[in-house]
Design an enzyme around this catalytic site. Sequence first.
Site, PDB file in Angstrom:
ATOM      1  N   LYS A   1       1.887  30.246   2.438  1.00  0.00           N
ATOM      2  CA  LYS A   1       1.047  29.509   1.119  1.00  0.00           C
ATOM      3  C   LYS A   1      -0.321  29.692   1.608  1.00  0.00           C
ATOM      4  O   LYS A   1      -1.412  29.927   0.824  1.00  0.00           O
ATOM      5  CB  LYS A   1       1.739  28.244   0.653  1.00  0.00           C
ATOM      6  CG  LYS A   1       2.975  28.362   0.119  1.00  0.00           C
ATOM      7  CD  LYS A   1       3.367  27.114  -0.566  1.00  0.00           C
ATOM      8  CE  LYS A   1       2.447  26.977  -1.543  1.00  0.00           C
ATOM      9  NZ  LYS A   1       3.518  26.549  -2.782  1.00  0.00           N
TER      10      LYS A   1
ATOM     11  N   TRP B   1       7.185   0.214   3.591  1.00  0.00           N
ATOM     12  CA  TRP B   1       7.868   0.737   2.529  1.00  0.00           C
ATOM     13  C   TRP B   1       9.010   1.609   2.843  1.00  0.00           C
ATOM     14  O   TRP B   1       9.941   2.092   1.928  1.00  0.00           O
ATOM     15  CB  TRP B   1       6.687   1.989   2.152  1.00  0.00           C
ATOM     16  CG  TRP B   1       6.765   3.242   2.607  1.00  0.00           C
ATOM     17  CD1 TRP B   1       6.296   3.607   3.749  1.00  0.00           C
ATOM     18  CD2 TRP B   1       7.453   4.642   2.209  1.00  0.00           C
ATOM     19  NE1 TRP B   1       6.534   5.006   4.280  1.00  0.00           N
ATOM     20  CE2 TRP B   1       7.189   5.684   3.084  1.00  0.00           C
ATOM     21  CE3 TRP B   1       8.160   4.865   0.987  1.00  0.00           C
ATOM     22  CZ2 TRP B   1       7.802   6.651   2.951  1.00  0.00           C
ATOM     23  CZ3 TRP B   1       8.512   6.219   0.922  1.00  0.00           C
ATOM     24  CH2 TRP B   1       8.438   6.954   2.021  1.00  0.00           C
TER      25      TRP B   1
ATOM     26  N   THR C   1       5.010  27.559   4.628  1.00  0.00           N
ATOM     27  CA  THR C   1       3.568  26.672   4.347  1.00  0.00           C
ATOM     28  C   THR C   1       2.561  27.528   4.905  1.00  0.00           C
ATOM     29  O   THR C   1       1.533  27.582   4.359  1.00  0.00           O
ATOM     30  CB  THR C   1       3.728  25.616   5.386  1.00  0.00           C
ATOM     31  OG1 THR C   1       4.829  24.774   4.926  1.00  0.00           O
ATOM     32  CG2 THR C   1       2.458  24.638   4.864  1.00  0.00           C
TER      33      THR C   1
ATOM     34  N   SER D   1      -2.828  26.272  -6.951  1.00  0.00           N
ATOM     35  CA  SER D   1      -2.751  27.633  -7.262  1.00  0.00           C
ATOM     36  C   SER D   1      -3.180  28.036  -8.798  1.00  0.00           C
ATOM     37  O   SER D   1      -3.289  28.953  -8.909  1.00  0.00           O
ATOM     38  CB  SER D   1      -1.297  27.902  -7.288  1.00  0.00           C
ATOM     39  OG  SER D   1      -0.615  27.513  -5.964  1.00  0.00           O
TER      40      SER D   1
ATOM     41  N   SER E   1      12.884   6.297 -14.333  1.00  0.00           N
ATOM     42  CA  SER E   1      12.011   6.892 -14.927  1.00  0.00           C
ATOM     43  C   SER E   1      11.899   8.557 -14.471  1.00  0.00           C
ATOM     44  O   SER E   1      11.762   9.413 -15.193  1.00  0.00           O
ATOM     45  CB  SER E   1      10.721   6.244 -14.585  1.00  0.00           C
ATOM     46  OG  SER E   1       9.561   7.055 -14.990  1.00  0.00           O
ATOM     47  N   SER E   2      11.854   8.484 -12.978  1.00  0.00           N
ATOM     48  CA  SER E   2      11.717  10.025 -12.665  1.00  0.00           C
ATOM     49  C   SER E   2      12.968  10.924 -13.017  1.00  0.00           C
ATOM     50  O   SER E   2      12.470  11.993 -13.194  1.00  0.00           O
ATOM     51  CB  SER E   2      11.333   9.880 -11.174  1.00  0.00           C
ATOM     52  OG  SER E   2      10.207   9.284 -10.716  1.00  0.00           O
TER      53      SER E   2
ATOM     54  N   ASP F   1       5.861  20.360 -27.579  1.00  0.00           N
ATOM     55  CA  ASP F   1       6.065  19.128 -26.927  1.00  0.00           C
ATOM     56  C   ASP F   1       7.113  19.215 -25.800  1.00  0.00           C
ATOM     57  O   ASP F   1       7.562  20.350 -25.808  1.00  0.00           O
ATOM     58  CB  ASP F   1       6.454  17.982 -28.067  1.00  0.00           C
ATOM     59  CG  ASP F   1       6.324  16.708 -27.524  1.00  0.00           C
ATOM     60  OD1 ASP F   1       6.343  16.409 -26.364  1.00  0.00           O
ATOM     61  OD2 ASP F   1       5.754  15.696 -28.318  1.00  0.00           O
TER      62      ASP F   1
ATOM     63  N   HIS G   1       0.935  -1.132  -0.060  1.00  0.00           N
ATOM     64  CA  HIS G   1       0.001   0.066  -0.021  1.00  0.00           C
ATOM     65  C   HIS G   1       0.975   1.156  -0.084  1.00  0.00           C
ATOM     66  O   HIS G   1       0.658   2.041  -0.761  1.00  0.00           O
ATOM     67  CB  HIS G   1      -0.719  -0.074   1.301  1.00  0.00           C
ATOM     68  CG  HIS G   1      -1.674   1.363   1.514  1.00  0.00           C
ATOM     69  ND1 HIS G   1      -2.443   1.826   0.589  1.00  0.00           N
ATOM     70  CD2 HIS G   1      -1.352   2.272   2.322  1.00  0.00           C
ATOM     71  CE1 HIS G   1      -3.165   2.983   1.162  1.00  0.00           C
ATOM     72  NE2 HIS G   1      -2.268   3.320   2.040  1.00  0.00           N
TER      73      HIS G   1
ATOM     74  N   HIS H   1      12.266  12.094   3.007  1.00  0.00           N
ATOM     75  CA  HIS H   1      11.383  13.478   3.447  1.00  0.00           C
ATOM     76  C   HIS H   1      11.303  14.543   2.159  1.00  0.00           C
ATOM     77  O   HIS H   1      10.437  14.809   1.920  1.00  0.00           O
ATOM     78  CB  HIS H   1      12.150  14.234   4.754  1.00  0.00           C
ATOM     79  CG  HIS H   1      11.035  14.890   4.976  1.00  0.00           C
ATOM     80  ND1 HIS H   1      10.084  14.348   5.699  1.00  0.00           N
ATOM     81  CD2 HIS H   1      10.831  16.448   4.799  1.00  0.00           C
ATOM     82  CE1 HIS H   1       9.078  15.675   6.070  1.00  0.00           C
ATOM     83  NE2 HIS H   1       9.697  16.690   5.605  1.00  0.00           N
TER      84      HIS H   1
ATOM     85  N   HIS I   1      14.085  14.369  11.258  1.00  0.00           N
ATOM     86  CA  HIS I   1      13.012  14.235  12.148  1.00  0.00           C
ATOM     87  C   HIS I   1      12.184  12.930  11.885  1.00  0.00           C
ATOM     88  O   HIS I   1      11.352  12.844  12.680  1.00  0.00           O
ATOM     89  CB  HIS I   1      12.083  15.449  11.888  1.00  0.00           C
ATOM     90  CG  HIS I   1      11.301  15.675  10.823  1.00  0.00           C
ATOM     91  ND1 HIS I   1      11.104  16.708   9.893  1.00  0.00           N
ATOM     92  CD2 HIS I   1      10.723  14.670   9.775  1.00  0.00           C
ATOM     93  CE1 HIS I   1      10.357  16.410   9.080  1.00  0.00           C
ATOM     94  NE2 HIS I   1      10.179  15.219   8.768  1.00  0.00           N
ATOM     95  N   HIS I   2      12.582  12.122  11.266  1.00  0.00           N
ATOM     96  CA  HIS I   2      12.052  10.803  11.123  1.00  0.00           C
ATOM     97  C   HIS I   2      12.715   9.807  12.167  1.00  0.00           C
ATOM     98  O   HIS I   2      12.418   8.520  12.280  1.00  0.00           O
ATOM     99  CB  HIS I   2      11.892  10.197   9.677  1.00  0.00           C
ATOM    100  CG  HIS I   2      11.095  10.796   8.808  1.00  0.00           C
ATOM    101  ND1 HIS I   2       9.823  10.425   8.553  1.00  0.00           N
ATOM    102  CD2 HIS I   2      11.298  12.127   8.102  1.00  0.00           C
ATOM    103  CE1 HIS I   2       9.349  11.509   7.600  1.00  0.00           C
ATOM    104  NE2 HIS I   2      10.238  12.355   7.294  1.00  0.00           N
TER     105      HIS I   2
ATOM    106  N   ARG J   1       1.707   1.829  14.960  1.00  0.00           N
ATOM    107  CA  ARG J   1       1.511   1.497  13.766  1.00  0.00           C
ATOM    108  C   ARG J   1       2.141   0.057  13.185  1.00  0.00           C
ATOM    109  O   ARG J   1       2.903  -0.590  13.980  1.00  0.00           O
ATOM    110  CB  ARG J   1       1.887   2.525  12.468  1.00  0.00           C
ATOM    111  CG  ARG J   1       3.550   2.851  12.577  1.00  0.00           C
ATOM    112  CD  ARG J   1       4.013   4.028  12.076  1.00  0.00           C
ATOM    113  NE  ARG J   1       3.424   4.011  10.686  1.00  0.00           N
ATOM    114  CZ  ARG J   1       4.410   4.824   9.678  1.00  0.00           C
ATOM    115  NH1 ARG J   1       5.278   5.572   9.960  1.00  0.00           N
ATOM    116  NH2 ARG J   1       4.152   4.692   8.394  1.00  0.00           N
TER     117      ARG J   1
ATOM    118  N   GLU K   1      11.121  13.534  -0.591  1.00  0.00           N
ATOM    119  CA  GLU K   1       9.841  12.549  -1.307  1.00  0.00           C
ATOM    120  C   GLU K   1       8.482  13.249  -0.768  1.00  0.00           C
ATOM    121  O   GLU K   1       7.690  13.428  -1.765  1.00  0.00           O
ATOM    122  CB  GLU K   1      10.089  11.246  -0.938  1.00  0.00           C
ATOM    123  CG  GLU K   1       8.722  10.453  -1.549  1.00  0.00           C
ATOM    124  CD  GLU K   1       9.268  10.002  -3.199  1.00  0.00           C
ATOM    125  OE1 GLU K   1      10.259  10.630  -3.824  1.00  0.00           O
ATOM    126  OE2 GLU K   1       8.586   8.922  -3.631  1.00  0.00           O
TER     127      GLU K   1
ATOM    128  N   TYR L   1       7.728  16.299  -0.189  1.00  0.00           N
ATOM    129  CA  TYR L   1       7.455  17.679  -0.770  1.00  0.00           C
ATOM    130  C   TYR L   1       7.160  17.276  -2.132  1.00  0.00           C
ATOM    131  O   TYR L   1       6.624  18.103  -3.155  1.00  0.00           O
ATOM    132  CB  TYR L   1       8.390  18.491  -0.416  1.00  0.00           C
ATOM    133  CG  TYR L   1       8.400  19.005   1.288  1.00  0.00           C
ATOM    134  CD1 TYR L   1       7.373  19.725   1.405  1.00  0.00           C
ATOM    135  CD2 TYR L   1       9.306  18.391   1.993  1.00  0.00           C
ATOM    136  CE1 TYR L   1       7.260  20.166   3.008  1.00  0.00           C
ATOM    137  CE2 TYR L   1       9.176  18.308   3.357  1.00  0.00           C
ATOM    138  CZ  TYR L   1       8.051  19.220   3.802  1.00  0.00           C
ATOM    139  OH  TYR L   1       7.923  19.818   5.098  1.00  0.00           O
TER     140      TYR L   1
END
Lengths: 297, 570
Positions: free
Chosen positions: B347, B155, B344, B284, B185-186, B121, B92, B269, B318-319, B466, B271, B273
């Site tokens: 925004k 994950w 943040t 926006s 790919s990315s 293109d 998941h 992390h 912070h993880h 968890r 990731e 964002y």
Amino acid sequence: MPAQSSVGRLRQGLIPLAAAATATLLFAEPAAADWISPERGGSPNADAIHSLYMILLVVGLIVFFAVEGLLLYTLWKFKASRGHEAKQIHGNTKLEIGWTGGAAVLVVILAIVSFAKLGEIRNPPNSDPAGFRVAAIAEDPGTNQKLPPNKQGLHIKVTGYQYGWRYTYDDGNPATQDPYTYRDLYAPTQTTVLLSITSSDVIHSWWIPELGGKFDAVDGFNNWTWFKIPADKAGVSFRGQCAELCGRNHANMTASVKALTPSEFDAWLTAKRTELDQSAKDAAAQRAVVEAGKELK
Amino acid sequence: MAAADVTTTKTTEQTLPKVPLLTAHSVEQEVTGWRSWVLTTDHKKIGIMYIVAALVFFVLGGVEALLIRLQLGTPDNTLLDPQTYNAMFTMHGTTMVFLFVIPIMAGFGNYFAPLQIGARDMAFPKLNGLSFWFYMAGGVVFYSSLFFGAPEAAWTTYAPLSDDAYTPGFGTDAWIFLVHLTGISSLVGAVNFVVTIANMRAPGMGWGRMPIFVWTILIYSVMLIIALPVIAVGATLLLTDRHFGTNFYDVTGGGDPLLWQHLFWFFGHPEVYIMIIPGFGIISEVLPVFSRKPIFGYKAVAAATASIAFLGTLVWAHHMFTTPSPTAVLVFFMIGSFLIGVPTGVKIFNWIFTLYQGAIEFKTPLLFAVGFLSMFLIGGISGIVLATFPIDWQLHDSYFVVAHFHYVLVGGAMFSIASGIYYWYPKMTGRMMSETLGKWSFWFMFVGFNITFLIQHSLGLDGMPRRIYEYGDIGNWGTWNLISTIGSFVLGIGLLLSFINGYRSLKNGAIAGPDPWRGNTLEWFIPSPPPVNNFDVVPTVRSVEPLKDIRQEVASRSGAAEAAPEPAAH
């Protein structure tokens, strides 16, 4: 400018809203403490984390109600069906600097509050005079160990493994084998208990919510924390479980801390040591039988 | 379709010939049917393939989520065994991150970034195709593990649990290959975006006139380029640990299990964002269009996005607040994480003030955008709570964290994706989606989402960790988990309504026309769906809202009585 005055009116409206939100929260808190805040009650560090959390929660709820209120008001007031023209405004530098500064000030305040509370959470106090007898604890350099001011406490080594916990009670005498238990940790009240947490395989995480935060058990590292159970909690069993995924049976890697009065703990420890000595003697006797080439009875 | 070099000599309206000048070097038979998709290098077709494939993986990930919630619906449930349960949450999480959110944002970027900047293109169309097929390969390899033994180390795939000693079998290797394939790919896609955006903007579109969505795709790409090589290294070291006897993460061989966590979160992390920033871009775009107002503080929104990205690469540990790390490290990462709260907050206020004094039309894209605003705020506030490391000691790896990041990634990213789909569906298909069904879907999703995840804060505060496949009948855990499970099915119904809506509208939707929403950006200048070459004429851009300018010019020339207010000049 109409834009300015309208914004000003809005600002005035937000203050009572924020006040109402705070009041609601403060009066609701005692009744709802169970689902709105972390566990506490078993140790001063858990209590300190709880009170720090409550400060952040109040600030967070004020921000929440203010911003959501502003959003809902905006949606209600400026819906197109009221038949007005949209104001073609590209921004407002003063306003934007204002909320950037506001957010920054809030963050600084939260940081200061957190630092003010940190000592209470991180640094263990001395044991009470009425507590279990404590010994000097050796320093563990290169780790996050924090010692009480008098450098004394009851040291218990916590080792996680798939899927359980082993506790080794440092009896202060290097010559004798330290008593140990599995799953259930026995601890005296009014005594500063220092835990050095490690693992013998994958990473686990030690967490008894009412006794404070969780600390990862990592093979090759000592992760230090502490708790000090108040006198009125004697007889209470605090539950917890491994908090870091450690494999298929992670869910059943439970732990509990059973609080005993200092004298009960003393008796328990003596009984435990006698039990261990007896089993060591029995094992030695059996080994002698086997080594002599005889059948075990 | 003719493969042709399309050359427009001049773009100002006065000197433009009636017919654009075309030079065809060769004419090829038009490819039709499935081959027109498989062989395509058209950014729009690739974009649609990304979006459709991502939605297929989203359904798979969603089914896994519902199985998780079913298992947790009651205490001591035996629906799933522990191995299956661990596989379900591993798949998941991995699916939603690597195979849904990141690629669907790439899909939106592919389709709309070139259109919004007035390009015909992407800069490297063939690389673009390659990028998509690497993504598909990653997804297929990963899901093939279902037949060989699924991954079950979450994950995050923490070592040493993910080492072969503790998790043998194909699953974790499939996860590593997924990281590599989707990573390539990315990376290829990100380089393509950066080059396209840097070089192929319409005449007059300086950096200060680029739509915010294009800004966010640019920042998304830069962050991918920074973060992905690190996880590629980490995963390769894990692969050699598993199969070639190295000990990078094995403490008994001189390695360090925390090394994995640093490498993983240095990617992991940013990731977060990477997943949410294109969503910021969609919001926006949608808010100004449906409030008929320009974005409030264009420069502040773009700058805040860039600073979130910058700070986002500096807060990974912070993880790791509960690991055996020095207090100074914890303090550094706490302060860094706090700082993200500032841009943040900027925004959020800028978005609300975009609506403020507008004329707000409550179409489905706007509902989802407002839903995003209201729930992302909650994720932001709980994020500040978690960033306070002494509090994180209580809440880390508990259901509070699960609730927090679902508010960011479902309430945030997924609602922005839904907003983007409802907003851009008419452009991609030429037909409108049903507003009625869309609004039903929104309310089911909004209510279902909050039922599912609000209560999970309480579960975490009450001590539920968890990733546990079962729990005893402790306190309120049973009731609260049941509420959460019921909510997840309400959310599922909401999503199903949108899928039905999207499917039915393909044939039955009202004809959209080029500009059904009265949009501000160049994709609304051309027919829906756009022709292969996108723009016969690329308009000169004079502001952030070129299409508003064009509409006003048309109105003033045709002498329309209800001419809109002053053009948006920048």
